[in-house]
Design an enzyme around this catalytic site. Structure first.
Site, mmCIF file in Angstrom:
data_model
loop_
_atom_site.group_PDB
_atom_site.id
_atom_site.type_symbol
_atom_site.label_atom_id
_atom_site.label_comp_id
_atom_site.label_asym_id
_atom_site.label_seq_id
_atom_site.Cartn_x
_atom_site.Cartn_y
_atom_site.Cartn_z
ATOM 1 N N TYR A 186 34.370 38.219 42.236
ATOM 2 C CA TYR A 186 35.510 38.075 41.315
ATOM 3 C C TYR A 186 35.820 36.585 41.101
ATOM 4 C CZ TYR A 186 39.425 39.920 38.623
ATOM 5 O OH TYR A 186 40.286 40.246 37.595
ATOM 6 N N LYS A 240 43.900 35.434 37.979
ATOM 7 C CA LYS A 240 44.873 36.526 38.178
ATOM 8 C C LYS A 240 46.049 36.053 39.039
ATOM 9 C CE LYS A 240 42.937 39.898 35.786
ATOM 10 N NZ LYS A 240 43.423 40.161 34.411
HETATM 11 P P1 NAD Z 1 37.823 45.263 28.152
HETATM 12 O O1 NAD Z 1 36.581 44.472 28.090
HETATM 13 O O2 NAD Z 1 37.870 46.524 27.405
HETATM 14 O O3 NAD Z 1 39.083 44.364 27.744
HETATM 15 C C1 NAD Z 1 39.096 42.964 27.821
HETATM 16 C C2 NAD Z 1 39.592 42.490 26.494
HETATM 17 O O4 NAD Z 1 39.791 41.066 26.485
HETATM 18 C C3 NAD Z 1 38.614 42.793 25.346
HETATM 19 O O5 NAD Z 1 39.258 43.560 24.353
HETATM 20 C C4 NAD Z 1 38.273 41.416 24.787
HETATM 21 O O6 NAD Z 1 38.063 41.404 23.408
HETATM 22 C C5 NAD Z 1 39.529 40.657 25.162
HETATM 23 N N1 NAD Z 1 39.374 39.198 25.078
HETATM 24 C C6 NAD Z 1 38.550 38.387 25.793
HETATM 25 N N2 NAD Z 1 38.667 37.109 25.379
HETATM 26 C C7 NAD Z 1 39.606 37.116 24.388
HETATM 27 C C8 NAD Z 1 40.150 36.107 23.523
HETATM 28 N N3 NAD Z 1 39.761 34.813 23.612
HETATM 29 N N4 NAD Z 1 41.071 36.476 22.599
HETATM 30 C C9 NAD Z 1 41.454 37.774 22.480
HETATM 31 N N5 NAD Z 1 40.965 38.769 23.259
HETATM 32 C C10 NAD Z 1 40.047 38.437 24.192
HETATM 33 O O7 NAD Z 1 38.063 45.532 29.730
HETATM 34 P P2 NAD Z 1 39.344 46.093 30.517
HETATM 35 O O8 NAD Z 1 38.817 46.454 31.866
HETATM 36 O O9 NAD Z 1 40.038 47.085 29.712
HETATM 37 O O10 NAD Z 1 40.242 44.783 30.717
HETATM 38 C C11 NAD Z 1 41.590 44.711 30.305
HETATM 39 C C12 NAD Z 1 42.432 44.015 31.372
HETATM 40 O O11 NAD Z 1 42.481 44.844 32.528
HETATM 41 C C13 NAD Z 1 41.896 42.668 31.828
HETATM 42 O O12 NAD Z 1 42.982 41.773 32.021
HETATM 43 C C14 NAD Z 1 41.281 42.997 33.169
HETATM 44 O O13 NAD Z 1 41.277 41.876 34.029
HETATM 45 C C15 NAD Z 1 42.253 44.048 33.647
HETATM 46 N N6 NAD Z 1 41.772 44.871 34.758
HETATM 47 C C16 NAD Z 1 40.617 45.576 34.647
HETATM 48 C C17 NAD Z 1 40.178 46.363 35.717
HETATM 49 C C18 NAD Z 1 38.883 47.124 35.655
HETATM 50 O O14 NAD Z 1 38.371 47.503 36.714
HETATM 51 N N7 NAD Z 1 38.340 47.406 34.473
HETATM 52 C C19 NAD Z 1 40.949 46.426 36.894
HETATM 53 C C20 NAD Z 1 42.146 45.696 36.960
HETATM 54 C C21 NAD Z 1 42.538 44.920 35.889
HETATM 55 C C1 IMJ Z 2 34.744 41.530 37.520
HETATM 56 C C2 IMJ Z 2 33.885 40.623 38.132
HETATM 57 C C3 IMJ Z 2 33.538 40.720 39.463
HETATM 58 C C4 IMJ Z 2 34.052 41.751 40.246
HETATM 59 C C5 IMJ Z 2 34.891 42.653 39.634
HETATM 60 C C6 IMJ Z 2 35.238 42.558 38.275
HETATM 61 N N1 IMJ Z 2 35.539 43.751 40.134
HETATM 62 C C7 IMJ Z 2 36.291 44.343 39.152
HETATM 63 C C8 IMJ Z 2 36.102 43.633 37.955
HETATM 64 C C9 IMJ Z 2 35.425 44.201 41.510
HETATM 65 C C10 IMJ Z 2 37.161 45.531 39.338
HETATM 66 C C11 IMJ Z 2 36.744 43.931 36.619
HETATM 67 N N2 IMJ Z 2 37.977 43.141 36.448
HETATM 68 C C12 IMJ Z 2 39.122 43.505 37.280
HETATM 69 C C13 IMJ Z 2 38.101 42.072 35.553
HETATM 70 O O1 IMJ Z 2 39.164 41.491 35.483
HETATM 71 C C14 IMJ Z 2 36.956 41.629 34.750
HETATM 72 C C15 IMJ Z 2 36.994 40.456 34.071
HETATM 73 C C16 IMJ Z 2 35.868 39.890 33.366
HETATM 74 C C17 IMJ Z 2 34.661 40.529 33.186
HETATM 75 C C18 IMJ Z 2 33.622 39.867 32.503
HETATM 76 C C19 IMJ Z 2 32.259 40.484 32.320
HETATM 77 C C20 IMJ Z 2 31.486 39.878 31.177
HETATM 78 C C21 IMJ Z 2 31.704 38.402 31.002
HETATM 79 N N3 IMJ Z 2 32.874 37.855 31.369
HETATM 80 C C22 IMJ Z 2 33.854 38.560 32.030
HETATM 81 N N4 IMJ Z 2 35.058 37.972 32.236
HETATM 82 C C23 IMJ Z 2 36.040 38.612 32.876
HETATM 83 O O2 IMJ Z 2 30.833 37.715 30.458
#
Ligand code: NAD
Ligand code: IMJ
Length: 270
Positions: free
Chosen positions: A170, A177
């Site tokens: 991460y 975060k």
């Molecule tokens: P996702 O890829 O569907 O959403 C990420 C979004 O960020 C995308 O819609 C992308 O277009 C947008 N984005 C990135 N750069 C941008 C920019 N410069 N301007 C505007 N938009 C931009 O994935 P997700 O998992 O739905 O992520 C949404 C949120 O949830 C994130 O903050 C992520 O950290 C958080 N989150 C995700 C998880 C997980 O396991 N998927 C867990 C906890 C928190």
């Molecule tokens: C993302 C990276 C490493 C470990 C991770 C994650 N774990 C989880 C996520 C354990 C749950 C997903 N997460 C919580 C995120 O916030 C992801 C952010 C993200 C993911 C990508 C993938 C593609 C890329 N850039 C990214 N930047 C942020 O090019």
């Protein structure tokens, strides 16, 4: 279902009319797997009118397609690294809607190479980009949204446990975060006098675009489900319904809070 598996209660919650007449802008829908899309559906089912933004032209088509299921949505472009685009989005919302009641920030980005290998290899530019897109953007959007929230409002962002603890790969996103969660508290302190509440949902791991292709993600999902008190992972709909609570009057006394929707994983010590 065996007796050992625990059925999810309220799998299809009654969303009622909690957000009837409320206008909420959602940033972060990329596709149907996006947490922002599950949030949009929860808010819409509760009667909210939705503004959706998309990052670029490639994403526009997917977002417009999903939005066909919504009632009179407003759909606008916004790359949150561009101040002029943020300004334009909120002036268009003001023109079309007049006021705003809620803002969902579900945006994160770090360069792929920063999300593997040693954290100590984080580059200056990689750090800048991750913090700019994933943390500063909340401050910029909150500042632009606040003048439209004439009747108070609710701002909700998405965070992850990796901002509090060391989670493999991460890396710089964990630092982003941590900055995001602290920004939630300072924004709550700032905007409280306008009856604008600011909270974060700390979601457990969910398979979305932002999670796919992360090395070891399947392993992490299993680890979380095995140890979480509820003995399972969460889905995006459960995060959506928590966002509905945070946007509704049910949470009127809650601000500056980090609310975990992770099946309880974060409380476990061993
Ligand atoms: P996702 O890829 O569907 O959403 C990420 C979004 O960020 C995308 O819609 C992308 O277009 C947008 N984005 C990135 N750069 C941008 C920019 N410069 N301007 C505007 N938009 C931009 O994935 P997700 O998992 O739905 O992520 C949404 C949120 O949830 C994130 O903050 C992520 O950290 C958080 N989150 C995700 C998880 C997980 O396991 N998927 C867990 C906890 C928190
Ligand atoms: C993302 C990276 C490493 C470990 C991770 C994650 N774990 C989880 C996520 C354990 C749950 C997903 N997460 C919580 C995120 O916030 C992801 C952010 C993200 C993911 C990508 C993938 C593609 C890329 N850039 C990214 N930047 C942020 O090019």
């Amino acid at each position: 279902m065996t007796s050992l598996q625990i059925e999810k209660p309220l799998a299809s919650a009654d969303h009622g009319h909690l957000l009837k007449g409320k206008k909420i802008a959602v940033f972060g829908v990329a596709n149907k797997w996006s947490i922002a899309w599950a949030i949009t559906q929860s808010l819409s089912k509760a009667g909210a009118q939705i503004v959706l933004t998309y990052i670029d032209e490639r994403t526009e088509e997917k977002v417009r397609d999903l939005a066909k299921t919504l009632h009179h949505p407003l759909i606008l472009p916004c790359d949150v690294t561009q101040d002029d685009q943020i300004e334009t989005v909120f002036s268009k919302i003001k023109h079309e809607f007049g006021t705003l009641d809620g803002l969902i920030h579900a945006i994160a980005f770090a360069r792929k190479e920063e999300l593997e290998g040693h954290f100590s290899s984080t580059t200056r530019e990689g750090f800048r980009i991750a913090l700019d897109v994933s943390a500063y953007s909340l401050i910029a959007l909150a500042r632009a949204a606040a003048p439209l929230m004439e009747n108070g409002g609710s701002i909700v962002t998405l965070t992850y446990l990796g901002g509090k603890r060391v989670i493999p790969n991460y890396n710089v996103m964990g630092v982003a975060k941590a900055a995001l969660e602290c920004s939630v508290k300072y924004l709550a302190g700032d905007l409280g006098e306008k009856n604008i509440r600011v909270n974060a949902i700390s979601a457990g791991p969910i398979t979305t675009l932002a999670a796919r292709g992360i090395s070891g993600f399947q392993q992490l999902l299993k680890h979380n489900a095995d140890r979480a008190p509820l003995r399972r992972n969460v889905d995006a709909e459960e995060v959506g319904d928590t966002a509905l609570y945070l946007c509704s009057p049910l949470s009127r006394g809650v601000t500056g809070e980090i609310l975990y929707v992770d099946a309880g994983y974060h409380i476990v010590g061993m």
